[in-house]
Design an enzyme around this catalytic site. Structure first.
Site, PDB file in Angstrom:
ATOM      1  N   ASP A  78       2.216 109.532  21.005  1.00 16.31           N
ATOM      2  CA  ASP A  78       2.223 110.679  20.101  1.00 16.31           C
ATOM      3  C   ASP A  78       0.803 111.230  20.084  1.00 16.31           C
ATOM      4  O   ASP A  78      -0.047 110.814  20.878  1.00 16.31           O
ATOM      5  CB  ASP A  78       2.738 110.289  18.708  1.00 16.31           C
ATOM      6  CG  ASP A  78       1.787 109.387  17.941  1.00 16.31           C
ATOM      7  OD1 ASP A  78       0.742 108.971  18.488  1.00 16.31           O
ATOM      8  OD2 ASP A  78       2.090 109.091  16.760  1.00 16.31           O
ATOM      9  N   CYS A 122       0.568 104.871  19.828  1.00 22.51           N
ATOM     10  CA  CYS A 122       0.462 105.781  18.686  1.00 22.51           C
ATOM     11  C   CYS A 122      -0.764 105.349  17.902  1.00 22.51           C
ATOM     12  O   CYS A 122      -1.579 104.580  18.411  1.00 22.51           O
ATOM     13  CB  CYS A 122       1.746 105.801  17.844  1.00 22.51           C
ATOM     14  SG  CYS A 122       2.118 104.319  16.901  1.00 22.51           S
ATOM     15  N   HIS A 139      12.819  80.065  27.366  1.00 25.15           N
ATOM     16  CA  HIS A 139      12.511  81.476  27.123  1.00 25.15           C
ATOM     17  C   HIS A 139      13.696  82.367  27.495  1.00 25.15           C
ATOM     18  O   HIS A 139      13.988  83.344  26.795  1.00 25.15           O
ATOM     19  CB  HIS A 139      11.251  81.889  27.869  1.00 25.15           C
ATOM     20  CG  HIS A 139      10.040  81.134  27.420  1.00 25.15           C
ATOM     21  ND1 HIS A 139       9.673  81.022  26.100  1.00 25.15           N
ATOM     22  CD2 HIS A 139       9.121  80.433  28.129  1.00 25.15           C
ATOM     23  CE1 HIS A 139       8.578  80.299  26.002  1.00 25.15           C
ATOM     24  NE2 HIS A 139       8.222  79.915  27.222  1.00 25.15           N
ATOM     25  N   HIS A 161       6.582  84.707  27.858  1.00 24.65           N
ATOM     26  CA  HIS A 161       7.632  84.096  27.044  1.00 24.65           C
ATOM     27  C   HIS A 161       8.800  85.033  26.733  1.00 24.65           C
ATOM     28  O   HIS A 161       9.944  84.588  26.701  1.00 24.65           O
ATOM     29  CB  HIS A 161       7.066  83.600  25.720  1.00 24.65           C
ATOM     30  CG  HIS A 161       6.068  82.501  25.873  1.00 24.65           C
ATOM     31  ND1 HIS A 161       5.572  81.806  24.800  1.00 24.65           N
ATOM     32  CD2 HIS A 161       5.463  81.964  26.958  1.00 24.65           C
ATOM     33  CE1 HIS A 161       4.709  80.905  25.218  1.00 24.65           C
ATOM     34  NE2 HIS A 161       4.624  80.986  26.527  1.00 24.65           N
ATOM     35  N   THR A 205      -1.190 103.372  15.215  1.00 20.80           N
ATOM     36  CA  THR A 205      -1.224 101.938  14.933  1.00 20.80           C
ATOM     37  C   THR A 205      -0.448 101.120  15.958  1.00 20.80           C
ATOM     38  O   THR A 205      -0.629  99.917  16.044  1.00 20.80           O
ATOM     39  CB  THR A 205      -0.604 101.629  13.555  1.00 20.80           C
ATOM     40  OG1 THR A 205       0.781 102.005  13.590  1.00 20.80           O
ATOM     41  CG2 THR A 205      -1.349 102.341  12.440  1.00 20.80           C
TER      42      THR A 205
END
Length: 142
Positions: A7, A64, A133, A97, A66
């Site tokens: 963004d 973005c 996994h 993993h 955060t």
């Protein structure tokens, strides 16, 4: 090929990541945004997620401010395992993993130097293929 999107909050870091990918001779496709004009991160999360699911691109990178919102939006798409990483250990662990197929980062959380190391770690770490996994990924997918 790597699908990349952001963004407005991640636009400048996305440009740096694309330049880094270019220097490493890694092909990428930019799914937007293409400016710093305010926009909605779910639009770009969905575009990158769909490119990864369709196998048009092998992996994705989303950015973005955060990394939180764009990773949540990507993970709404069934089959996507987007991991928010702000350190190299998390990037390595999520590929090894969780076989994460999209890396998410926050441009307001990590600087470009660390971000490029995180990208390299994510791209260069293989999935372990350990049975435990694989079992856990299957539980996520159900």
């Amino acid at each position: 090929m790597i699908a990349i999107g952001s963004d407005h909050g991640g636009f400048e870091l996305k440009k740096e990541v694309m330049e880094h990918l270019k220097e490493r001779n890694i092909e990428y496709k930019d799914y937007g945004t293409y400016s710093k004009e305010s926009c909605d991160y779910p639009v770009y999360a969905k575009k990158v997620a769909e490119a990864v699911l369709s196998k048009e691109c092998e992996l994705g990178i989303l950015i973005c401010g955060t990394g939180i919102g764009i990773s949540i939006a990507a993970n709404k798409v069934k089959g996507i395992r987007a991991a928010l990483c702000h350190d190299c250990f998390s990037a390595e662990a999520t590929k090894s993993h969780n076989d994460a197929n999209i890396l998410a980062m926050g441009a307001r959380v990590v600087g470009p130097g660390l971000a490029l190391k995180i990208v390299d770690t994510f791209l260069d770490t293989p999935f372990s293929n350990d049975e435990r996994h694989i079992r856990r990924i299957n539980l996520i997918e159900d």
